[in-house]
Design an enzyme around this catalytic site. Sequence first.
Site, PDB file in Angstrom:
ATOM      1  N   ASP A 187       0.864  -1.181   0.000  1.00 43.63           N
ATOM      2  CA  ASP A 187       0.000   0.000   0.000  1.00 43.63           C
ATOM      3  C   ASP A 187       0.905   1.237   0.000  1.00 43.63           C
ATOM      4  OD1 ASP A 187      -2.233   1.627   0.311  1.00 43.63           O
ATOM      5  OD2 ASP A 187      -2.398   1.306   2.454  1.00 43.63           O
TER       6      ASP A 187
ATOM      7  N   ARG B 299     -10.599 -12.534   6.092  1.00 44.88           N
ATOM      8  CA  ARG B 299      -9.381 -13.152   5.544  1.00 44.88           C
ATOM      9  C   ARG B 299      -9.699 -14.443   4.793  1.00 44.88           C
ATOM     10  NH1 ARG B 299      -4.901 -10.542   7.819  1.00 44.88           N
ATOM     11  NH2 ARG B 299      -5.110  -9.852   9.965  1.00 44.88           N
TER      12      ARG B 299
END
Length: 176
Positions: free
Chosen positions: A105, A167
């Site tokens: 990111d 997840r």
Amino acid sequence: MTEIKIRDKEFRKMIAAEDIQQRVKSIAANINEDYKDKIPLFIGVLNGAFIFMADLFKHITIPCELSFTRLSSYTGTTGGAMKKLIGISEDIKQRHLIIVEDIVDTGDTVKYIFDELKKHDTASVKLAAMLFKPAALRHDIKPDYTGFEIPPAFVVGYGLDYDGMGRNLNDIYVLK
Ligand code: IMP
């Protein structure tokens, strides 16, 4: 399902599981070729990278080793937030390392990991990331192997979580 809700937030499907698996296979094929004369040590960054690592590893056919690391945050003696790389017990001297990340990111995490690894006398360090948000990147580090480049939006699934959840989703979803 194309739309899901996790806690208070709504997400829509962005990358289908089949497309993810295709990319994983092709990344593995590239690594098998690039490292055919070496014995790389794969280092997965927990928690997010565990699924990508497991899927990738199923398609790696060259001799190799595996380890996981985690960045733990703690408060330093001067009060500031400090980070520490834990879990690498293998001797990484003169080893060819492939860091496996769920997502790059800002790049802060991989920059920190690369700087730490540089203190050791490694043979080489490369980076494999399932997702890469180029627009959010703050450092001069790019994945050598990328699953998908995505816009700087929040995503969940395939190892990535929102507030601990999501997840286990096989597809990748983006915040609506
Ligand atoms: P970076 O240090 O900013 O590159 O971010 C790295 C870590 O932040 C990743 O390993 C993820 O755990 C988390 N992260 C960044 N973007 C997202 C996202 O869109 N969804 C879930 N977790 C994210």
